[in-house]
Design an enzyme around this catalytic site. Sequence first.
Site, PDB file in Angstrom:
ATOM      1  N   CYS A   1     -22.437   8.960  46.376  1.00  0.00           N
ATOM      2  CA  CYS A   1     -22.113   7.631  45.614  1.00  0.00           C
ATOM      3  C   CYS A   1     -22.257   6.504  46.535  1.00  0.00           C
ATOM      4  CB  CYS A   1     -21.052   7.896  44.634  1.00  0.00           C
ATOM      5  SG  CYS A   1     -20.897   6.737  43.400  1.00  0.00           S
TER       6      CYS A   1
ATOM      7  N   HIS B   1     -21.992  12.744  42.275  1.00  0.00           N
ATOM      8  CA  HIS B   1     -20.872  13.387  42.847  1.00  0.00           C
ATOM      9  C   HIS B   1     -20.928  15.028  42.913  1.00  0.00           C
ATOM     10  CE1 HIS B   1     -18.157   9.907  43.532  1.00  0.00           C
ATOM     11  NE2 HIS B   1     -18.807   9.436  42.474  1.00  0.00           N
TER      12      HIS B   1
ATOM     13  N   GLU C   1     -19.407  17.139  44.451  1.00  0.00           N
ATOM     14  CA  GLU C   1     -17.944  17.822  44.591  1.00  0.00           C
ATOM     15  C   GLU C   1     -17.578  18.504  43.166  1.00  0.00           C
ATOM     16  OE1 GLU C   1     -17.130  13.436  44.157  1.00  0.00           O
ATOM     17  OE2 GLU C   1     -18.520  14.811  44.983  1.00  0.00           O
TER      18      GLU C   1
END
Length: 240
Positions: free
Chosen positions: A115, A218, A220
């Site tokens: 990001c 993102h 994750e």
Amino acid sequence: MGTDIRPIIGVTLDSEQPGGYSKYPWYALRTNYSAAIVASGGLPVALPHHADLAEAYLDRIDGLVVTGGAFDVDPSLYGDDGRHATVTLKAGRTAAELALVRGALARNLPVLGICGGQQLLAVVLGGTLIQHIPDTVANALAHEQPNPRHEPGHEVSVVAGTLLHRIVGATTMHVNSAHHQAVRDAGPFAVVDATAPDGVIEGIEDPRYRFCLGIQWHPEFHIDQGDRRIFDALTAACVR
């Protein structure tokens, strides 16, 4: 993977002013960043904001993840004289991350920018940024998606033959979206490897390095199966 052979992956922290968690300045990091690194076989280590200690940190880590956050890179760092009203700065964090990214690339350590981390990476690579997507991109998607961040916000197209394509094994991914800025120009040697349907750059890489990857979403959150593969590839690149 055994804990004795896990590569050490440095993860940058966000910084917050007094209020909320503490009456004093504090660092912050969502737990899913470290969880994703652990799941991929890495050993995450948090990196506080000390630009003067960047080389000491880099002596001890095998790879670097530059995380996102609700702030922006100073436009003066990529040659813009003006600053959009929506731009928010965290000078100490940016200085530390600049030193870490520049130092990591000089050592050819693997770097993953996520990001805002992708935006910083683009600036280090000689690129520029769009300061506010709604004022620049006609018919732009809602890149600050209204639905929760653990859900997809839109698709991205992955360019065949790129590092990202080799990692994720697909030409389309479903990703979340939490940004008002984006990469305008990736830099003289960088390659754009993913775009949103409105043309906004969603991924960049620089083939001069063994692993230099930036992604605007993102991973994750592990929304798309390719997200896990990104962390797996990072950890594999960190094994010396």
